[in-house]
Motif scaffolding. Structure first.
Motif, PDB file in Angstrom:
ATOM      1  N   ILE A   1      30.333  50.023  31.460  1.00 40.73           N
ATOM      2  CA  ILE A   1      29.264  50.268  30.492  1.00 40.73           C
ATOM      3  C   ILE A   1      28.750  48.960  29.904  1.00 40.73           C
ATOM      4  N   ASN A   2      29.418  47.861  30.216  1.00 41.52           N
ATOM      5  CA  ASN A   2      29.072  46.588  29.590  1.00 41.52           C
ATOM      6  C   ASN A   2      28.676  45.556  30.644  1.00 41.52           C
ATOM      7  N   GLU A   3      27.393  45.262  30.699  1.00 39.86           N
ATOM      8  CA  GLU A   3      26.918  44.328  31.732  1.00 39.86           C
ATOM      9  C   GLU A   3      27.263  42.880  31.404  1.00 39.86           C
ATOM     10  N   ASP A   4      27.450  42.590  30.113  1.00 42.32           N
ATOM     11  CA  ASP A   4      27.738  41.206  29.725  1.00 42.32           C
ATOM     12  C   ASP A   4      29.019  40.688  30.385  1.00 42.32           C
ATOM     13  N   TYR A   5      30.020  41.561  30.454  1.00 40.86           N
ATOM     14  CA  TYR A   5      31.267  41.136  31.108  1.00 40.86           C
ATOM     15  C   TYR A   5      31.006  40.782  32.580  1.00 40.86           C
ATOM     16  N   ALA A   6      30.314  41.685  33.267  1.00 40.26           N
ATOM     17  CA  ALA A   6      30.079  41.485  34.706  1.00 40.26           C
ATOM     18  C   ALA A   6      29.248  40.227  34.969  1.00 40.26           C
ATOM     19  N   LYS A   7      28.397  39.870  34.005  1.00 35.99           N
ATOM     20  CA  LYS A   7      27.566  38.666  34.182  1.00 35.99           C
ATOM     21  C   LYS A   7      28.428  37.417  34.336  1.00 35.99           C
ATOM     22  N   ILE A   8      29.639  37.479  33.784  1.00 38.11           N
ATOM     23  CA  ILE A   8      30.559  36.335  33.906  1.00 38.11           C
ATOM     24  C   ILE A   8      30.998  36.182  35.364  1.00 38.11           C
ATOM     25  N   GLY A   9      31.277  37.316  36.002  1.00 38.51           N
ATOM     26  CA  GLY A   9      31.799  37.260  37.374  1.00 38.51           C
ATOM     27  C   GLY A   9      30.743  37.174  38.461  1.00 38.51           C
ATOM     28  N   LYS A  10      29.570  37.703  38.160  1.00 35.32           N
ATOM     29  CA  LYS A  10      28.538  37.799  39.214  1.00 35.32           C
ATOM     30  C   LYS A  10      28.273  36.506  39.985  1.00 35.32           C
ATOM     31  N   PRO A  11      28.114  35.355  39.288  1.00 37.89           N
ATOM     32  CA  PRO A  11      27.852  34.119  40.047  1.00 37.89           C
ATOM     33  C   PRO A  11      28.983  33.805  41.038  1.00 37.89           C
TER      34      PRO A  11
ATOM     35  N   ILE B   1      38.066  31.267  45.000  1.00 37.45           N
ATOM     36  CA  ILE B   1      37.018  31.712  44.061  1.00 37.45           C
ATOM     37  C   ILE B   1      37.551  32.833  43.156  1.00 37.45           C
ATOM     38  N   LEU B   2      38.476  33.601  43.676  1.00 33.29           N
ATOM     39  CA  LEU B   2      39.142  34.622  42.849  1.00 33.29           C
ATOM     40  C   LEU B   2      39.953  33.930  41.750  1.00 33.29           C
ATOM     41  N   LYS B   3      40.610  32.857  42.129  1.00 34.29           N
ATOM     42  CA  LYS B   3      41.379  32.086  41.137  1.00 34.29           C
ATOM     43  C   LYS B   3      40.443  31.507  40.067  1.00 34.29           C
ATOM     44  N   LYS B   4      39.308  31.023  40.530  1.00 25.75           N
ATOM     45  CA  LYS B   4      38.313  30.458  39.601  1.00 25.75           C
ATOM     46  C   LYS B   4      37.879  31.530  38.588  1.00 25.75           C
ATOM     47  N   LEU B   5      37.660  32.755  39.083  1.00 24.65           N
ATOM     48  CA  LEU B   5      37.234  33.837  38.184  1.00 24.65           C
ATOM     49  C   LEU B   5      38.371  34.228  37.238  1.00 24.65           C
ATOM     50  N   ARG B   6      39.597  34.204  37.732  1.00 19.30           N
ATOM     51  CA  ARG B   6      40.737  34.549  36.857  1.00 19.30           C
ATOM     52  C   ARG B   6      40.850  33.546  35.711  1.00 19.30           C
ATOM     53  N   LEU B   7      40.750  32.265  36.052  1.00 21.63           N
ATOM     54  CA  LEU B   7      40.886  31.243  35.010  1.00 21.63           C
ATOM     55  C   LEU B   7      39.714  31.304  34.027  1.00 21.63           C
ATOM     56  N   LEU B   8      38.536  31.588  34.546  1.00 24.00           N
ATOM     57  CA  LEU B   8      37.357  31.723  33.684  1.00 24.00           C
ATOM     58  C   LEU B   8      37.530  32.932  32.749  1.00 24.00           C
ATOM     59  N   THR B   9      38.019  34.028  33.295  1.00 14.71           N
ATOM     60  CA  THR B   9      38.196  35.258  32.506  1.00 14.71           C
ATOM     61  C   THR B   9      39.240  35.055  31.410  1.00 14.71           C
ATOM     62  N   LEU B  10      40.262  34.285  31.716  1.00 16.72           N
ATOM     63  CA  LEU B  10      41.309  34.057  30.709  1.00 16.72           C
ATOM     64  C   LEU B  10      40.788  33.295  29.494  1.00 16.72           C
ATOM     65  N   GLU B  11      39.648  32.637  29.650  1.00 11.49           N
ATOM     66  CA  GLU B  11      39.055  31.945  28.500  1.00 11.49           C
ATOM     67  C   GLU B  11      38.314  32.909  27.579  1.00 11.49           C
ATOM     68  N   HIS B  12      38.059  34.128  28.079  1.00 11.13           N
ATOM     69  CA  HIS B  12      37.324  35.124  27.302  1.00 11.13           C
ATOM     70  C   HIS B  12      38.266  35.741  26.259  1.00 11.13           C
ATOM     71  N   PRO B  13      37.721  36.057  25.059  1.00 10.07           N
ATOM     72  CA  PRO B  13      38.585  36.648  24.027  1.00 10.07           C
ATOM     73  C   PRO B  13      39.328  37.904  24.493  1.00 10.07           C
ATOM     74  N   TRP B  14      38.716  38.632  25.441  1.00  8.72           N
ATOM     75  CA  TRP B  14      39.370  39.852  25.933  1.00  8.72           C
ATOM     76  C   TRP B  14      39.959  39.650  27.321  1.00  8.72           C
ATOM     77  N   GLY B  15      40.272  38.387  27.623  1.00  5.99           N
ATOM     78  CA  GLY B  15      40.758  38.041  28.961  1.00  5.99           C
ATOM     79  C   GLY B  15      41.950  38.856  29.432  1.00  5.99           C
ATOM     80  N   ARG B  16      42.763  39.315  28.485  1.00  2.00           N
ATOM     81  CA  ARG B  16      43.947  40.043  28.951  1.00  2.00           C
ATOM     82  C   ARG B  16      43.638  41.472  29.391  1.00  2.00           C
ATOM     83  N   MET B  17      42.357  41.867  29.287  1.00  5.12           N
ATOM     84  CA  MET B  17      41.972  43.155  29.889  1.00  5.12           C
ATOM     85  C   MET B  17      41.984  43.059  31.411  1.00  5.12           C
TER      86      MET B  17
END
Ligand code: SAM
Ligand code: CA
Length: 260
Positions: free
Chosen positions: A133-143, A66-82
């Motif tokens: 300070i940004n809840e939108d980012y965390a909303k991606i990972g919460k599920p 599931i960590l891998k799933k979140l990593r791959l999902l995050t990499l699709e985000h424009p700021w994924g390299r954060m």
């Protein structure tokens, strides 16, 4: 099958980052030197599309599915390299386990890759105080925190991290934390460090990310407040008798400060 399909992810991430950076806006907000300064200023010491990086992953990464799933999902985000580097996250999980941590602080959560990473190795009554300070980012990972069954261990606090740290100190939680990871706005690093040092118990660890800042610490430009701040903290930590330290050339550089 390699654990990380680097070229595609990097290509997509870089292209999207370029678009987001060119416009300078994302969800109505500017991200100036918020974390990196410029995209170029934040790199891993080992290029993320190199065979050596792939080798490291193939021979050391033991990533929860599931960590891998979140990593791959995050990499699709424009700021994924954060997102924190996965090898570095694994080191932190190992440290958290080694010192039998129960209470940890994450300053700068983004989509919550490292918050999930640490929650997965904490005992059931363990807690990650996750500051952003940004809840939108965390909303991606919460599920995915939920899917991994560790949502109850992550206490997300959406407000400036300084405020959360002050609240923890005010509620008498000094010296009760075992581990902290500092990975938010670089200009505030010194304040984060000082407050975390008060919150961490003796023998606890503070991990500080991006301490090499893409090599820019070698010649910190006067107008680059993020690099100036990191460089000043690096100089201070070398002489700080309250801790012992190791500065690791991993990812973009990570300093481990062990409270004496
Ligand atoms: N540690 C994260 C991970 O596991 O992938 C990456 C964190 S990212 C590099 C930095 C985060 O710091 C962003 O999500 C940003 O919203 C947050 N941030 C920036 N300024 C902040 C502040 N003053 N207080 C709390 N969070 C902040
Ligand atoms: Ca970072």
């Amino acid at each position: 099958m390699p654990l990380l399909s680097v070229p595609k992810e990097v290509a997509v991430g870089t292209a999207m980052l370029g678009i987001a950076f060119a416009t300078g806006v994302l969800a109505g907000k500017r991200y100036p030197s918020l974390v990196f300064g410029t995209p170029k200023s934040h790199k891993s010491l080992i290029a993320k599309n190199s065979p050596l990086w792939q080798y490291i992953l193939d021979h050391s990464l033991r990533e929860h599915p599931i960590l891998k799933k979140l990593r791959l999902l995050t990499l699709e985000h424009p700021w994924g390299r954060m997102m924190v580097s996965c090898d570095e996250a694994q080191l932190m999980a190992n440290l958290v386990k080694l010192i039998k941590a129960k209470k940890v602080i994450e300053i700068g959560v983004f989509t919550g890759y490292n918050a999930l990473n640490m929650a997965l190795v904490l005992p059931d009554n363990g807690r990650v105080i996750a500051c952003d300070i940004n809840e939108d980012y965390a909303k991606i990972g919460k599920p995915l925190w939920k899917e991994a069954g560790v949502e109850h261990k992550i206490d997300l606090r959406i407000k400036p991290a300084i405020q959360t740290l002050d609240e923890l100190l005010a509620s008498g939680e000094a010296e009760t934390f075992d581990f902290a990871f500092i990975d938010a706005d670089k200009e505030s690093y010194n304040e984060y460090y000082e407050k975390c040092l008060r919150l961490i118990r003796k023998g606890g660890i503070i991990a500080i990310d991006n301490v090499l800042f893409g090599g820019n610490v070698l010649k910190p430009r006067k107008d680059d407040l993020a690099v100036q701040s990191i460089h000043r903290l690096n100089e201070k930590l070398l002489r700080d008798s309250r801790i012992s330290i190791s500065m690791l050339p991993m990812a973009d550089g990570v300093t481990l400060a062990f409270k004496l």
